[in-house]
Structures are given as C-alpha cells and as structure tokens.
Design an enzyme around this catalytic site. Sequence first.
Site, mmCIF file in Angstrom:
data_model
loop_
_atom_site.group_PDB
_atom_site.id
_atom_site.type_symbol
_atom_site.label_atom_id
_atom_site.label_comp_id
_atom_site.label_asym_id
_atom_site.label_seq_id
_atom_site.Cartn_x
_atom_site.Cartn_y
_atom_site.Cartn_z
ATOM 1 N N GLU A 406 0.814 -1.214 0.000
ATOM 2 C CA GLU A 406 0.000 0.000 0.000
ATOM 3 C C GLU A 406 0.848 1.265 0.000
ATOM 4 O O GLU A 406 0.724 2.131 0.867
ATOM 5 C CB GLU A 406 -0.970 -0.035 1.190
ATOM 6 C CG GLU A 406 -2.004 -1.152 1.035
ATOM 7 C CD GLU A 406 -2.910 -1.328 2.229
ATOM 8 O OE1 GLU A 406 -4.100 -1.612 2.049
ATOM 9 O OE2 GLU A 406 -2.411 -1.192 3.372
ATOM 10 N N GLU A 482 -3.954 -10.319 0.162
ATOM 11 C CA GLU A 482 -4.816 -10.220 1.336
ATOM 12 C C GLU A 482 -6.234 -10.585 0.900
ATOM 13 O O GLU A 482 -6.693 -10.147 -0.148
ATOM 14 C CB GLU A 482 -4.824 -8.810 1.934
ATOM 15 C CG GLU A 482 -3.484 -8.342 2.466
ATOM 16 C CD GLU A 482 -3.528 -6.913 3.015
ATOM 17 O OE1 GLU A 482 -4.633 -6.429 3.341
ATOM 18 O OE2 GLU A 482 -2.455 -6.292 3.107
#
Length: 954
Positions: A406, A482
Amino acid sequence: MRYYEDPGPGYGALPPRAAVRSDAPRLSLNGTWRFHLAESVAEAPAGFEREDFDDSGWDTIPVPSSWPMHGFGRPAYTNQPYPFPLDPPYVPDENPTGDHRLGFELPESWSGASAVLRFDGVDSCARVYLNGVELGVTRGSRVPAEFDVSEQLRPGRNVLAVRVHQWSSGSYLEDQDMWWLPGIFRDVTLVARPPAGVPDVFVHADYDHRTGTGTLLVESVPGATVRIPELSVSTVAGQPVPIPGVEPWSAESPRLYDVVVATEAESVTLRTGFRTVAIKGGVLTVNGRRVLFHGVNRHEHDPVLGRAIPEHRLRQELLVMKQHNINAIRTSHYPPDSRMLALCDELGFWVMDECDYETHGFFLLGWRGNPAGDPQFEAASLDRMRRLVERDKNHPSVIIWSLGNEAGTGRNLDVMAAWTKQRDPSRPVHYEGDLTSASVDMYSRMYASHAEVEAIGRRAEEPLNDAELDARRRAMPFVLCEYSHAGGNGPGGLPEYEELFHLYPRCQGGFVWEWMEHGISRPGGGYAYGGEFGEELHDGTYVLDGLVFPDLTPQPVLAEVHKAFEPVHLSVDSEARELRVVNRYDFVDTSHLALQWELADDGRVVTRGLLALPVVASGAEATVDLPKEALDLPGLYSERWLTVRATLAADTPWAQAGHEVAFGQGQLSTGRPPVASTRAPTSSSSGSLALGPGRFDRHTGRLVGLYEWPVSHVPLELWRAPTQHDARTWDATTLDRRTRWADAGLHRLRYRTLSVEKSGDELTVVTKVGAAAIDAGVVTTYRWSLVDDRLTAEVEVEPVGTWTVPWARVGLTLGLPAGFRDLTWFGLGPGPAYPDSRAAGRVGRFTATIDDLQVPYLYPQENGARGDVRWAELSGPAGQLRVAGDPVLALTVRRWTITDLAAADHPEDLVPGDRIWLTLDALQHGLGSPTSGAPILPPHDLQPRSHRFRFSLG
C-alpha cells in the site's frame, strides 16, 4: 536539515550481508540498559553519549523492548493516517526521544579484534555512539544495521549510547497497519570479524525435478571452502557442483542440509534446501509443480512485549499455523525476526518476504506527495530492499520478494524491483499496489470478490488501457496477497474461495488477513485496542483482525481455515458405499496419514475403527470401501452418521501422531422419530392462558411461563449485536450493515398484538412488529399446540411495507432462570456455525457450559451460535429443558441480552444477570468480509422475505 529528517538511509553502517551462524566470537548486549525518555529532541539531555555522563538517575529498560510497553510514553494505533503532519521528510518537534546507555565489559580474548556492532531492529531512527565516538545513524526500523567498531572497542569497560527517535524521515516509509511502538526491539550483538573471515555468503541450491539433481553454487570470499558433510560435497566458493539424488525442499517436505563455508580464520554454517522457483505458462512453480498458498499475513506482535518477540513464541505461532493446515506466510509488511525464517525453513512454509515499506497515509491525500515517487527517497527505498534481500537470501522458505504494501505507485518502487531482479533472479518479485504489475512478476490483488477472482482465473479480468501491459499481466500467476479479512466473528466465504483456487490453475491461493489480534495486555486484565491510550487519531478495533487471540489461542474461524485448507479431501458416498480420497498436497503422497472412522447414532458413537489408506500421489485420488461393520450394524436410530478422519500416522516436528489433518462426514440414514415430553403439564394461573406446560399472557399472547419457570418472550428478533464486519465497509459511498440496521430500527422493535385466539389445544397469536419512524414492518403469527405433550410453535413471518435493508436474523428469544448451567445439543459442533462459516462443523452430540459457549472476542459482538440444531437440552440447578427444531434451528445461549452484548466495549463489561437468554434462529445473515471490500455471497445475504419455522419446548 536535522539528521533524523534526512530522507536518505542513514550513514556509517556497513554494507548489508546475510544472517549466518559463525564460529567467530559473539557477545550479546541484550539485557538491562539505562533509559531516559524526552518528549522532544530539544529536551533530550546534551552529552548523553559521553563516557563520563552520569546516568545514575535514569530509569532502566530491557533491551530488546518497545518502550511504550514498559511505561514510557504510550502505544498508538492507526491503520492509514500518519499520526503527525505530512510534510516529508520533516517531522514535528514533539518527537519522543529515548536515550539508551549500556556499560559492558569486553573480555580480554577480544583484545585487538576486528568487530562490528549489530542492531537487528530499531524503530525508527537511531544515532549510535561507542565510548563517546559517533558510529553513525540508521533508519529502516525492521532491517539490521552493522557498524564497524574495531577502532573504538577496547578491553575492559566500554560505554554504548544510542539515541532513538520515534519519528524520522523513515517514518514516512513505515505507515503499516499496526501499533506505533518505538525502541530497540531486536537483538544488539557485538560480532568479531576476522580480517580473513567470511564477510558474506549467498547459497544457490537449485533442483532439477526432471533428473533429481541438485546444483550448489556458493558466492563468498574467493578461496573459501564449501562443504555439505551429509552429501560428501567439498568444493570452493564460486564453483557450481551438481549433486545427483538430493532430496528437494518444499513446504510439505522441508529437507534441509547443513552447508559449511570456511576460511582459515572463520567458519560459517547455514541450512539450505534444494529447490527451484519458476513461472511456467503463467503459473508459479516450485520444483516443477504448481503450488497453492494457504497463507496468512503475519505481523510481529506480543501483547506484553510489543515488537520484541521471544523465540519460543515464534515457534509456537508456526506450530499453531501448521496444525491448522496453513502453509504460507506473507511477512506483512516488513522483514520478520530472522529467527522466524529459520523456523520456516525447518518446519516448512512458503514465505513471501516483504520489505519494510508502506506509505498508506498518502492515499488519504489522493497519493499527493507520495514518497514512493519522490526522488529524495530513492536511496532510502532501495536501501530497505537491499537490506531485506541480503539478510534473507539464503532461506529456502523465501520464494517471493515483495516490495512492500500500500505505497501507491512511483519510480522508487520500480528501482527497488529492478535491483532485486538483478541481484536475485531466482525468485519472483511481488507488489500489489500497482495494478498494471509493470515492474513485477505476479498479478496480485487484495480483497477481490469471488466473482472477480473467478474472472481472473479465466484470464478474463477487466483489461488495462495499455494492450501490451494487459497481455503481460494476463499471462501472470495470480495471488490474493490479502483476502477474507478476519476481524472478530468472521470472515465468511472461505470454502468458496478455495473452490476457485482449485478450479483455476492461475489462481494460486492467497494470504488471509490476518494471523493475530494485536490487543495489548492491560494491567487489570483483558486487552486494549486503538483509542484506549489517548491517541489523537486512531482506528479503534481495526487492530483486532486475527485468526488467533493475542495469546495465540485459536478463534473459532481458525477451525474454518483448517477445514477450508485441508490438503486431503474426504467425501463419504453412502450409496456407492465408498470413501473418495483426493490428495490436494502439492508434493507429498498420503503415506504419512492414517484413516480413522467412527459411527454415531443420533450423535452417540456406537463403534469406531481404522481404514486402510492407499498411497495416493499428490494431485491424484482413490476410493476406499466403507467399513462393512458400520454399514451393516443394526440398531434403533434416526440419524446415523459416519465420520472419517485423516490423521498423522507418526509424530512430526509440528504435531503428534493422531493429529487430525482432514475429516469428512456422510449421513447413512435420515428421519427422526418424535421425542415425547417426560414432564407433566402445569395448570394455568389466573391472568394467563394455559396450553400444556405453557402459560401465555392473555393480552399479548407472549409465553410467560413454562412448567415452573417464568419466561420472558421476545416474539421476533431481526437484529444481532453487530460484528466487526457489520460495522465497517470498504466503499465510502455505502453504509455499513450496523448503520443500516440502526437506521431501520432493527434494534428497537416494538410489538403490537393484533389477536390472541385460543381454540381447544391451540393458541394463535398475531403480532405486528415495527420500529419508530419506519413504515416497514413484519406480521408474525404463532400457532401454539401440543404435540406428544410438547409445547410446539409454528411461526410465520411476513414482511409488510417496503424494506430497504437486509435482516440480521429471523428468530425469537426466551429469557429463562439463571440456574441453567450446561447445554447438550445434537447438531453442528463443537464450535459456532454461521451460514457462510460452517464448513468446520460436524454433526454430532456435544456438551458445553453456557459460559464456554461464549467467544470472548476482544470487542464483544454476535458470537457462539450453534447451527443445524435438531435438539438441545439445558440443564443445571434450575432443572432440565429440551428444545427441538423442526427440522433444525440455530441456537445461542447467553447470560446477557443481545442489547447488553452490543453495548459492551470489552468482555469484562458483560456481567451475568438473573436470567439466561436463549435465542432460536430460523435464518441468519452471513458474516462475510465487507470490512475490506469483498461482498457477502448472495445466498447468505438475508433479504426480507416470508418464512415459516417450527420448534418445540418440553
């Protein structure tokens, strides 16, 4: 510019190298240090680095440690937001600064020795002095730094002084979803470095699956000897050696060999495994075979020590993972303690090793000013990747390098990827944040829905604008870095993801978010989460998102993971009178397993035995005849179930013989005879209507008594204490379920009795249910009767008006005396079961105390439902009460109301009252994983609809 704000990687440290075991002397400097915390750099004591500085008035602190865990400052939790103004590379003057000092004695044997001082982890910036001389500055919290101390080190007493700043330019690259916990949190070691020693080692141990030949090539100092004693290999560094007949390493069969690299001055030992990682035909392979990641994202956290993780806990974490069929770890979002990787080599895990790199908070600014694209951060970005790769390059368990998490997109990530590929072309490079995957080798997403994963599996995903990039990405293997966010009660939908992974070769599994709850132990008991330490900004319970509690106790969802990730699939075919065995291991056959079976009538085990399991190769399947003695056993029963368990045939390093790896169940007979009540009916009292053992309010028609017990009756429940998934949504334009349910008033229903009519042995009660300010409602009709002396209700639920929200449940609640203590039930167990999280449940007869039925989630929420309950029996000093579904119901029993549960902030807020509360659910809303964007599967989205169900009491 202040040194801790310099955007570079620091200065003075030696080039990074691999972590190895050496016979050169080592001196641990872990222990009790003097410590002083200043709230700002300006308040830090001047001259603290001098040898004669008086630190006698300072506090002490253990090293390694995270200082907020020892009463200095406070922990702070954020997921996305940075806890300081975004002005890279600058940080506020209010910058907590921890000064550490240690006096230590150097043994005489070290006199004149060359040596380095090694820090394995310091958060976030450290300036280091030895005997008053500055050695340098390190940034990059979770990668090691070594300083040459040969000139400063002396026999006898030495003084080491380290100034640690919580905030630095490096903090801009460390915005991971976790607690901010500064300190020297990993080992500090003095390491002798012989001038003619082994400065570094890079072991390449490849394996040709076609010939069974391994190839060993060791990069090290020229002239160093290389030996593998077990294989009688002796060569020199730089010389490739073919080794026929080696046993390859895999996560399923982690075969390791000791490699010794030596010069006349030093000998280093490390453990290697022969394996080759490649991408062939758009599929990631190891040793020529497709691998499937049944993985978890793992943060480093200890509820008492913070980021200082004891080695015994590292091993325990991995043992629990292995015992639950987890075979892969993404080191979210930084390199772990290197001892953990050594354990992964030993026990067998596929590891995606991730760089200490995340700039998530810039997402809130539309990525404006993102350091990942800022040239002034290029050196620091590359330095972090280099230190990761060089430290961990010799671990066979590490099969993927990850640039970070991220951090948006930017030139610095491209530089990191290019360097990594050049340095180590033997492993693919991963990064999820750039959806073009232009600089990496794998296509990765987080929290993609089942539908999107299926499209990707078919290589039919939404195309990129750039046709060349699109074709390149479409040819890549796919992983969910994820998925299935595990906050609190949930997630749901794991088996459905697993089906897609097996259906589409491109879809190679993923890593559940996440392994562990990050609760922090509170002195008075229990665990704290975000916002409980006075944080200016925080993300609350979002830090509670693991499969295990902070003490590593499994949460119920871990059983679901165990079932979904089963490496052997067992299915009972009662008509064909056979068991189908599918071997889903990537490499090993089934010779290490045994088959155990047991036969149960109405949940009572009547016989058991062993089945001969043929050797089934990986990827193959076989059938086994069901035990004749089970199929032909006579008896009086209504439901007969055969359960077959695949267990370990012998002890392994991670579990003992008999440990269950997989199970399958099949129903051999159906139909259930009625169960007559053994209780005598009670007579009615004045002011109530009597029907068998039941007493009803004449005006409302609610059940107010059953036998000798007073009863509180909530005739319709549409709401549940919101789960963590109910309370969040990924899409900012969509309200979460908790808010939508609250807006619709599901938690504040009111009841208006339309009619109460008694005719003989039947009582019909019609109630209109609604909430204030809402015109949508439900008409609920109860038809009470006596069946075999049991009070039986047929309930009809009919929505009226316009409903715009799903319901949480369709059920009812009965308040009963607190003297009931235990519950025995015939249904799914032994753990909870919800519509989209029930694969781990098996049909049987189970007993638990009411207290043990509760799941002590750190943030209280809906929990503990037992599914597909045929009947249940409450017992205790209050007596005995049997409840039955027709055919089944879900059931929860608590010592507090749903409202009490929803209002609690911690488990200790829940105080038992003078009643127990029995909730019977005909329908339940699924759990899903909307916290991070995956929508709930349609079958489990409980939209308002008509429904009928039956139950009986007696």
